[in-house]
Design a protein around this motif. Sequence first.
Motif, short mmCIF file in Angstrom:
data_model
loop_
_atom_site.label_atom_id
_atom_site.label_comp_id
_atom_site.label_asym_id
_atom_site.label_seq_id
_atom_site.Cartn_x
_atom_site.Cartn_y
_atom_site.Cartn_z
N GLY A 94 0.80 -1.20 0.00
CA GLY A 94 0.00 0.00 0.00
C GLY A 94 0.85 1.26 0.00
O GLY A 94 2.07 1.24 0.13
N LYS A 95 0.15 2.39 -0.16
CA LYS A 95 0.80 3.70 -0.20
C LYS A 95 0.53 4.42 1.11
O LYS A 95 -0.63 4.55 1.52
CB LYS A 95 0.27 4.51 -1.38
CG LYS A 95 0.97 5.85 -1.56
CD LYS A 95 0.33 6.66 -2.68
CE LYS A 95 0.52 6.02 -4.04
NZ LYS A 95 -0.01 6.88 -5.13
N ILE A 96 1.60 4.90 1.76
CA ILE A 96 1.47 5.52 3.08
C ILE A 96 2.03 6.94 3.01
O ILE A 96 3.13 7.17 2.50
CB ILE A 96 2.23 4.73 4.15
CG1 ILE A 96 1.69 3.29 4.24
CG2 ILE A 96 2.13 5.42 5.51
CD1 ILE A 96 2.48 2.40 5.19
N LEU A 97 1.28 7.90 3.56
CA LEU A 97 1.73 9.29 3.66
C LEU A 97 2.05 9.59 5.12
O LEU A 97 1.20 9.40 6.00
CB LEU A 97 0.64 10.25 3.16
CG LEU A 97 0.88 11.74 3.42
CD1 LEU A 97 2.16 12.23 2.73
CD2 LEU A 97 -0.32 12.57 2.94
N VAL A 98 3.28 10.06 5.37
CA VAL A 98 3.72 10.45 6.72
C VAL A 98 3.78 11.98 6.78
O VAL A 98 4.55 12.61 6.06
CB VAL A 98 5.09 9.85 7.06
CG1 VAL A 98 5.56 10.33 8.43
CG2 VAL A 98 5.04 8.33 7.03
N ALA A 99 2.93 12.59 7.62
CA ALA A 99 2.92 14.05 7.80
C ALA A 99 3.48 14.37 9.18
O ALA A 99 2.84 14.08 10.20
CB ALA A 99 1.49 14.58 7.66
N GLU A 100 4.67 14.93 9.22
CA GLU A 100 5.37 15.21 10.49
C GLU A 100 6.34 16.37 10.26
O GLU A 100 7.15 16.34 9.33
CB GLU A 100 6.13 13.96 10.93
CG GLU A 100 7.13 14.15 12.06
CD GLU A 100 6.48 14.53 13.37
OE1 GLU A 100 6.61 15.71 13.76
OE2 GLU A 100 5.86 13.65 13.99
N ASP A 101 6.22 17.43 11.09
CA ASP A 101 7.09 18.59 10.90
C ASP A 101 8.48 18.38 11.49
O ASP A 101 9.45 19.01 11.05
CB ASP A 101 6.47 19.84 11.52
CG ASP A 101 6.33 19.73 13.03
OD1 ASP A 101 5.81 18.71 13.50
OD2 ASP A 101 6.75 20.67 13.73
N ASP A 102 8.63 17.51 12.47
CA ASP A 102 9.94 17.22 13.06
C ASP A 102 10.70 16.30 12.12
O ASP A 102 10.31 15.14 11.90
CB ASP A 102 9.75 16.56 14.43
CG ASP A 102 11.07 16.37 15.16
OD1 ASP A 102 12.10 16.16 14.51
OD2 ASP A 102 11.05 16.41 16.40
#
Length: 576
Positions: free
Chosen positions: A5-13
């Motif tokens: 599958g396709k995973i999006l990681v949203a993290e500013d650090d």
Amino acid sequence: MAKGGKILVAEDDAEARELLMLSLADGDYDLLQAADGIEALHLLRTEHPDLLITDIVMPRMDGYELVRKLRQDESMSGTPVIFCSASYHEREVREMARSLGVRSTLSKPYDLEIVRETVNAALATKPVGGAQPTPAEPVHGAAQERLSALVTFSRRLFGLTDPAAILQSTCDAARDILLAQVGQLVITTADGASESKISSGLSSDELERLLGARMYRDLRQALETGGSALYPMSPEEVIADSEAAQRGDFVSMLGVPIASVAKSYGYLCVLNRIGLPGFTEEDLAVARAIATQVAVAYENARQHQALQNEIARRAEMESEIRHLNQDLERRVAERTAELEIANRELEAFSYSVAHDLRAPLRLIHAHVQMLREHKGPPGSREPGIHMEQIQRGAREMSALIDGLLALSRVSHVEMRREPCVLDDLVKRAVDRLGQEAPGRDIEWRLNPLPAASCDPELMQQVFANLIGNAVKYSRPRPNPVIEIGTGVVGEGDNSTSATPGQRYIYVRDNGVGFDMRYARKLFGVFQRLHRQDEFEGTGIGLATVNRIVERHGGTIWAEASPGRGAEFRFTLRGMS
């Protein structure tokens, strides 16, 4: 697309984002990443990932707002989501998760095994037509976790010494620990000015609208007078339409003063609790703990900065004093050297007055006496001879006096150093001396000379005297050769005090030369190694050259042998 599958990681650090990416790298996933909510929303709409892993507190758009917009879009509302946050926010994050249909959460710091298990479970149970909230799980130890977060914050804070870095770090930490859309810290600086630091998860337009809200301005007045602010003060006071509030609307606020025992510095406030209607009394206590820590850290940093400035100022003063002492020592050494030279010249002058000037006076006196005693017949040649000798004595005395005056002027005239092309000075001296020696076929060998910083008029006199001596003392030679060039002081050269390897200029001739046993007399006043009837002169020229070279920080010496010519060498300070 990868099978997993396709995973999006949203993290500013960046470090936390990289850790999540690495923990999933060995799985069969297609990984995407975003540094803030706006970037993540764009990727959700264009890439349609199978799973979103998002932090809560991010710039421009927080994770709660990101998932809310995700759920409002029918084309991707069923996308599974995993919320990430610090462990002490687990209770709040679970409440947000229930309100948004998010089944899974991850606590920081991440455990790699738990990350993989949570991701696999979320992908395996992808809901259809939207997710349903799950029952809340009991959470224990949240207070202890928040205390640990405050301790970590304090350690980081007291490791900083820059006041500006302390303020920004506090602003970021307050927003993160208290889960706020905006953190603001206002401080009064040492010069009385007001400095503001802001950490925001809103766009610039949304932030401007929020800070322009009337309620915010009214509550800020209480903070500016040293008070605290909590709005709304209880859940019952939450405005009815808070669910319909738009980003940038004023919904909630918490503010506390920043003050040490000795002084009040400003205030810290956070606005709009992420995902929840308002801040709590517990949040107020945490904010006060943060404000107390920042007051002490900021006060220490200002004292540290003042101490560093004082140390730098004293170091600068010490450096200036050292330079002044060095300059004073140099000037004393120069004055001492000048005084020694002046004493030698005074001694030479005294000797000259007592000896050299007395000789022509004795000659004049003797011939005047003989004229008085003359009893020969009128018209005899003897009186004329006496008159010629009297004139010769007067000329010699005049030349000696002129030489002394010239030496005195050289010793006391103010020098003006400037870049000089020595080749031009040599050519000028050669042209003039060539005109004064008509009929002589002199072979001139003029090698290139370096540039130097010197007084052009005084240095012109040096070349005129040295080249003039070469012309005079090579007069008996049928094929006179005069050479000007440069050389380097050799190791073991005991004839000079110049440093080995130092560059010098020489004037060489194939004239009569002199005995080196008398070389030390060359540069004294009225010192001559040849009789007056052989070569004319007063013995002032080389003394003048020596004085000019000394004033230029150099030294002069000679090499010669009888009948085989002479070579005069001199160095100059600042010669390239």
